[in-house]
Design a protein around this motif. Structure first.
Motif, PDB file in Angstrom:
ATOM      1  N   MET A  47      19.722  33.445 -33.236  1.00 42.93           N
ATOM      2  CA  MET A  47      21.294  33.498 -32.756  1.00 42.93           C
ATOM      3  C   MET A  47      20.948  34.568 -32.365  1.00 42.93           C
ATOM      4  N   GLN A  48      20.957  35.460 -32.321  1.00 39.94           N
ATOM      5  CA  GLN A  48      21.515  36.839 -31.118  1.00 39.94           C
ATOM      6  C   GLN A  48      21.319  37.079 -30.083  1.00 39.94           C
TER       7      GLN A  48
ATOM      8  N   ILE B  29      24.515  41.383 -39.857  1.00 35.04           N
ATOM      9  CA  ILE B  29      23.995  40.467 -40.647  1.00 35.04           C
ATOM     10  C   ILE B  29      21.999  40.645 -40.523  1.00 35.04           C
ATOM     11  N   ALA B  30      21.928  40.843 -38.498  1.00 35.05           N
ATOM     12  CA  ALA B  30      20.626  41.051 -38.337  1.00 35.05           C
ATOM     13  C   ALA B  30      19.975  42.319 -39.206  1.00 35.05           C
ATOM     14  N   ALA B  31      20.817  43.473 -39.232  1.00 35.61           N
ATOM     15  CA  ALA B  31      20.089  44.848 -39.050  1.00 35.61           C
ATOM     16  C   ALA B  31      19.819  44.481 -40.891  1.00 35.61           C
ATOM     17  N   SER B  35      15.627  45.352 -42.531  1.00 41.73           N
ATOM     18  CA  SER B  35      15.609  45.906 -43.863  1.00 41.73           C
ATOM     19  C   SER B  35      15.694  45.460 -45.287  1.00 41.73           C
ATOM     20  N   GLY B  36      15.623  43.523 -45.365  1.00 41.99           N
ATOM     21  CA  GLY B  36      14.801  43.216 -46.128  1.00 41.99           C
ATOM     22  C   GLY B  36      16.634  43.003 -47.312  1.00 41.99           C
ATOM     23  N   GLU B  37      17.481  43.191 -46.872  1.00 42.81           N
ATOM     24  CA  GLU B  37      19.002  42.761 -47.755  1.00 42.81           C
ATOM     25  C   GLU B  37      19.331  41.978 -47.768  1.00 42.81           C
ATOM     26  N   LEU B  38      20.129  40.987 -48.799  1.00 45.10           N
ATOM     27  CA  LEU B  38      20.636  39.768 -49.083  1.00 45.10           C
ATOM     28  C   LEU B  38      22.465  39.951 -48.048  1.00 45.10           C
ATOM     29  N   PRO B  39      22.675  39.233 -46.896  1.00 49.04           N
ATOM     30  CA  PRO B  39      23.144  39.266 -46.377  1.00 49.04           C
ATOM     31  C   PRO B  39      24.674  39.293 -46.925  1.00 49.04           C
ATOM     32  N   ASP B  40      25.805  39.992 -46.615  1.00 48.70           N
ATOM     33  CA  ASP B  40      27.092  39.447 -47.245  1.00 48.70           C
ATOM     34  C   ASP B  40      26.982  38.653 -47.378  1.00 48.70           C
TER      35      ASP B  40
END
Lengths: 240, 240
Positions: A47-48, B29-31, B35-40
């Motif tokens: 997507m990026q 979002i990709a960042a 880092s393994g975080e569920l995006p907002d």
């Protein structure tokens, strides 16, 4: 008016598709996250890539429109060529060229050009883009500058890379002439990338020379001829 | 050529910005995911909104270009008006109008129009879009059709909604004339949305009438006048 119809076709054919697929991927990701799933990182990277590409395409289409207008010649200025080449290469890299492409420069640092510098940067960037799309992963692009061997006082910029060469021998793609319709290829040819269309449009609008040669070892070579500046730079004087 | 410059300006000013912000949010979002975080999820919803909006803007800009060309009149056909209005409303909803807008229709089902149906659908959709942007959450838009009170044989489509009305009284935004430059407002006025620009362009290109009235109770009313068809429909005959 023909040119505006052309521009509209580019918008619909070349920009609509990547924006649509970006939107579809986004909906997929949102559905994943909506059900508490960590989205696929590779999809995000795609997507990026598509997003950067769309923004780049928009800029290319907008520039094609700008140079098709060319009611007045854009501002011309005498500038040193090598720093402009560096800046074009830097911008090419910034715009997200994710392939590992090595650009080998061999520039005559004494050269100056007298031209629309924005147009020249755009042409060099598009040549690199064209080369990067054609060259495989880890492929190389050669970029050089020297006095033009065929027109006194002009400068030749050469970009070459390994590729499946187009059939045919040396082709004069844009003749050096201030006339507008001097493009030697069909602009509606589907094999032409948007970048190649931008290169042809700018060269035709500004009267620059642009030709293509296929070398015997399977490389494609593009020659870009632009008017040289009146004086050589300090570095040039040192060299003499 | 002026029109192409105009189109280019729309591309740069109106489309570049949302595509750029979409790209920035995507990088965020990709960042997060990297880092393994569920995006907002809210950010993703904003992105879906911006993405749909960008695609819609691209279509609007491309249509503005198309109708500015208008070398030949688009194909005209006699059609029943009400089904075309239904289809415009359905497409307006499909294109992701996330606000809870109620559209109240009061249409004379006997009416036929003789016109470019694609252009008419686009104008009605853009009027709804304009209304939905202006009306608050849960606001309502009234959409009606009737024989035109001022031109014999024409049809009037009326769209109204509560809004901060523009200053001034009744304004004839596009005069009924086949001449092209009959637009009564400055197309470079920054307060004009892209949708309003598309409406004005289509009406001017096709010689339709378009005017605006501010009612005493603070509503904005747009009148769109288009040529009626030669015959009334079966439903119309029943009513007579």
């Amino acid at each position: 008016m023909e040119t505006q119809a052309y521009l509209n076709r580019l918008l619909n054919h070349d920009l609509n598709a990547p924006m649509g697929s970006l939107n579809n991927l986004l909906n997929e990701i949102a559905a994943q996250v909506g059900s508490g799933e960590l989205p696929d990182y590779t999809t995000l990277q795609v997507m990026q890539d598509v997003s950067r590409r769309s923004i780049r395409l928009l800029a290319v289409i907008s520039d094609i429109g700008k140079y098709q207008l060319h009611r007045a010649l854009p501002s011309q200025e005498e500038i040193l060529l090598t720093p402009l080449i560096w800046s074009s290469v830097a911008q090419f890299h910034e715009k997200g060229n994710e392939k590992d492409i090595e650009i080998v420069q061999d520039c005559d640092d004494s050269l100056t050009v007298f031209c629309d510098s924005y147009g020249l940067e755009r042409v060099i960037q598009s040549l690199l883009q064209q080369g990067s799309a054609a060259a495989g992963e880890g492929g190389g692009i050669d970029l050089s500058s020297r006095p033009c061997p065929v027109i006194q006082g002009w400068v030749r910029i050469e970009v070459s890379y390994g590729d499946e060469p187009w059939p045919g021998e040396m082709r004069e793609l844009v003749r050096r002439t201030p006339e507008k319709q001097a493009i030697g290829v069909d602009m509606n040819d589907r094999r032409l990338s948007l970048d190649m269309k931008l290169i042809l449009t700018i060269c035709a609008a500004l009267g620059w020379g642009f030709s293509q040669e296929n070398s015997e070892d399977g490389r494609v070579i593009f020659h870009l001829d632009v008017p040289g500046g009146a004086g050589r730079s300090a570095a040039g004087e040192d060299a003499e």
